[in-house]
Design a protein around this motif. Structure first.
Motif, PDB file in Angstrom:
ATOM      1  N   CYS A 142      44.746 -18.107  97.975  1.00  0.00           N
ATOM      2  CA  CYS A 142      44.099 -18.271  99.563  1.00  0.00           C
ATOM      3  C   CYS A 142      45.093 -18.630 100.580  1.00  0.00           C
ATOM      4  O   CYS A 142      44.706 -19.585 101.520  1.00  0.00           O
ATOM      5  N   ILE A 210      33.922 -14.379  97.777  1.00  0.00           N
ATOM      6  CA  ILE A 210      33.348 -15.192  98.750  1.00  0.00           C
ATOM      7  C   ILE A 210      33.286 -16.770  98.264  1.00  0.00           C
ATOM      8  O   ILE A 210      33.977 -17.509  98.908  1.00  0.00           O
ATOM      9  N   GLN A 211      33.066 -16.920  97.270  1.00  0.00           N
ATOM     10  CA  GLN A 211      32.792 -18.247  96.154  1.00  0.00           C
ATOM     11  C   GLN A 211      34.384 -18.676  96.051  1.00  0.00           C
ATOM     12  O   GLN A 211      34.474 -19.958  96.272  1.00  0.00           O
ATOM     13  N   LYS A 213      36.844 -18.330  97.947  1.00  0.00           N
ATOM     14  CA  LYS A 213      37.326 -18.367  99.393  1.00  0.00           C
ATOM     15  C   LYS A 213      38.691 -17.452  99.819  1.00  0.00           C
ATOM     16  O   LYS A 213      39.548 -17.684 100.517  1.00  0.00           O
ATOM     17  N   LYS A 214      38.672 -16.016  99.291  1.00  0.00           N
ATOM     18  CA  LYS A 214      39.429 -15.316  99.628  1.00  0.00           C
ATOM     19  C   LYS A 214      39.278 -14.552 101.155  1.00  0.00           C
ATOM     20  O   LYS A 214      38.188 -14.575 101.407  1.00  0.00           O
ATOM     21  N   LYS A 215      40.628 -14.405 101.573  1.00  0.00           N
ATOM     22  CA  LYS A 215      40.330 -14.169 103.202  1.00  0.00           C
ATOM     23  C   LYS A 215      40.683 -12.792 103.204  1.00  0.00           C
ATOM     24  O   LYS A 215      41.752 -12.346 103.349  1.00  0.00           O
ATOM     25  N   ILE A 219      36.781 -11.671 107.408  1.00  0.00           N
ATOM     26  CA  ILE A 219      36.687 -13.151 107.425  1.00  0.00           C
ATOM     27  C   ILE A 219      37.696 -13.730 108.432  1.00  0.00           C
ATOM     28  O   ILE A 219      37.412 -14.355 108.984  1.00  0.00           O
ATOM     29  N   TRP A 231      30.726 -18.572 108.819  1.00  0.00           N
ATOM     30  CA  TRP A 231      32.043 -18.311 108.012  1.00  0.00           C
ATOM     31  C   TRP A 231      33.138 -19.471 108.404  1.00  0.00           C
ATOM     32  O   TRP A 231      33.781 -20.162 107.451  1.00  0.00           O
ATOM     33  N   TYR A 234      32.077 -22.419 106.576  1.00  0.00           N
ATOM     34  CA  TYR A 234      32.140 -22.418 105.259  1.00  0.00           C
ATOM     35  C   TYR A 234      33.500 -22.801 104.839  1.00  0.00           C
ATOM     36  O   TYR A 234      34.030 -23.489 103.967  1.00  0.00           O
ATOM     37  N   PHE A 235      34.354 -21.965 105.846  1.00  0.00           N
ATOM     38  CA  PHE A 235      35.813 -21.872 105.347  1.00  0.00           C
ATOM     39  C   PHE A 235      36.400 -23.218 105.783  1.00  0.00           C
ATOM     40  O   PHE A 235      37.665 -23.631 105.271  1.00  0.00           O
ATOM     41  N   ASN A 237      35.069 -26.178 105.152  1.00  0.00           N
ATOM     42  CA  ASN A 237      34.496 -26.762 104.321  1.00  0.00           C
ATOM     43  C   ASN A 237      33.559 -27.670 104.753  1.00  0.00           C
ATOM     44  O   ASN A 237      33.033 -29.043 104.366  1.00  0.00           O
ATOM     45  N   TYR A 241      29.364 -23.798  99.012  1.00  0.00           N
ATOM     46  CA  TYR A 241      28.881 -22.197  98.645  1.00  0.00           C
ATOM     47  C   TYR A 241      27.356 -22.038  98.557  1.00  0.00           C
ATOM     48  O   TYR A 241      26.997 -20.984  99.326  1.00  0.00           O
TER      49      TYR A 241
END
Lengths: 296, 51
Positions: A142, A210-211, A213-215, A219, A231, A234-235, A237, A241
């Motif tokens: 990531c 998504i789990q 956290k690939k961008k 995104i 988004w 979530y990203f 933190n 999830y």
């Protein structure tokens, strides 16, 4: 029999001939069958087309296509190990993947083609696979923060594999100037990966992207937004999830409203247009160009 | 490109003018404009799937 069926049949024959361990052989044959159901064997078909396009003698198209598809299937299986998408038995999956990877290269090495061409081709395979591994690692870690970094990552991860398929076909057929082929192949790979990443958003439940956290591009677009959105939470933190997942429809709706999908589709289209431009420059029959364009 | 897309989403009336050639997008190449027009004219909604 369709081209796809011919390639799959050849892949199975290679496994039958060159793999002796019964359990590994059985697992490999099941993997090929499953791959055939899920895939159009685009990499193999691209290798087939490029060999056919530049070859003046001999008919090794199906054999070469099967070799490339075996190598690509190895990559798919290793991706599953990394993403832990559908693992039941780690060891046999890893051995199957390594087996396919080596088998594909052995098939090229043992083909009835001049040694000089085979050496160039095998060196190119190794170079592309190394690039792809670099791209995969950047993706999994990531490390992508910007559009430029994403494009660089997918060019390595996916562009190199499409380049491998096209260029190997051409090199084994005796084509020496591969620059143009490499260029459009990389563009095709970038566009395909952007589309795949969009698909992962549509199929949130089936993919682990998504789990993990690939961008992907949509995104990155949402993370650059001036407005607060799920988004970013979530990203950054600020949300785990599970909380993100229960709000997935809202999260996707926010993407739609802000134009994140338009953005990814435009970026994909740009690379498709670039590939089409490069294909037009090729000094080959228009009929071949038309077939090649169907892959975009 | 992100800024251009945000602008077009906020000002959808510009898309038709782009198609007609009555406005242009500064900073984009001809190929990029072609891609923008194609995507925006093919999708009346970004993704009907969940909208």
């Amino acid at each position: 029999m369709s081209e796809k069926e011919k390639i799959a049949k050849q892949m199975k024959e290679i496994v039958e001939q060159l793999v002796s361990e019964p359990r590994l052989k059985a697992h490999m044959l099941v993997a090929i069958e499953s791959h055939m159901k899920e895939s159009d064997l685009l990499f193999g078909r691209l290798a087939y087309l490029h060999y056919d396009l530049f070859s003046t003698q001999g008919d090794h198209s199906t054999y070469i296509a099967a070799a490339i598809e075996l190598i690509v299937l190895a990559g798919d299986l290793l991706d599953d190990v990394v993403d832990q998408d559908r693992l039941k038995d780690d060891a046999i999956t890893v051995h199957t993947a390594i087996g396919f990877l080596l088998l594909g290269q052995q098939v090229i090495a043992h083909s009835h083609i001049a040694d000089e061409k085979k050496l160039k081709a095998l060196s190119y395979v190794t170079s592309c696979l190394l690039q792809s591994v670099h791209g995969q690692q950047t993706d999994v870690a990531c490390d992508v923060q910007t559009e430029a970094e994403y494009i660089k990552m997918v060019e390595k991860k996916s562009g190199s594999l499409v380049a491998m398929a096209c260029v190997i076909g051409a090199l084994l057929a005796g084509k020496e100037d591969i620059a143009a082929i490499e260029t459009y192949a990389r563009y095709i790979g970038i566009a395909a990966q952007i589309d795949n990443d969009l698909d992962a958003l549509y199929n949130w439940d089936k993919k682990a992207d998504i789990q993990a956290k690939k961008k992907s591009l949509p995104i990155l677009y949402m993370l650059e937004s001036k407005q607060n959105n799920l988004w970013k939470q979530y990203f950054n933190n600020d949300m785990d999830y599970d909380r993100m997942y229960v709000q997935k429809e809202k999260a996707l709706q926010q993407m739609g409203q802000e134009g994140a999908f338009y953005y990814a589709k435009v970026m994909s289209q740009i690379y498709k247009e670039k590939a089409l431009q490069e294909i037009e420059k090729l000094d080959v029959d228009d009929a071949y160009k038309s077939v090649l364009k169907t892959f975009i | 490109m992100q800024q251009i897309i945000r602008f077009l989403v906020e000002h959808p009336e510009v898309i038709e003018k782009l198609q007609n050639g009555t406005v242009s997008l500064i900073g984009l190449s001809e190929l990029e404009v072609k891609a923008v027009i194609k995507v925006f004219s093919e999708s009346t909604r970004p993704l009907g799937y969940w909208m």
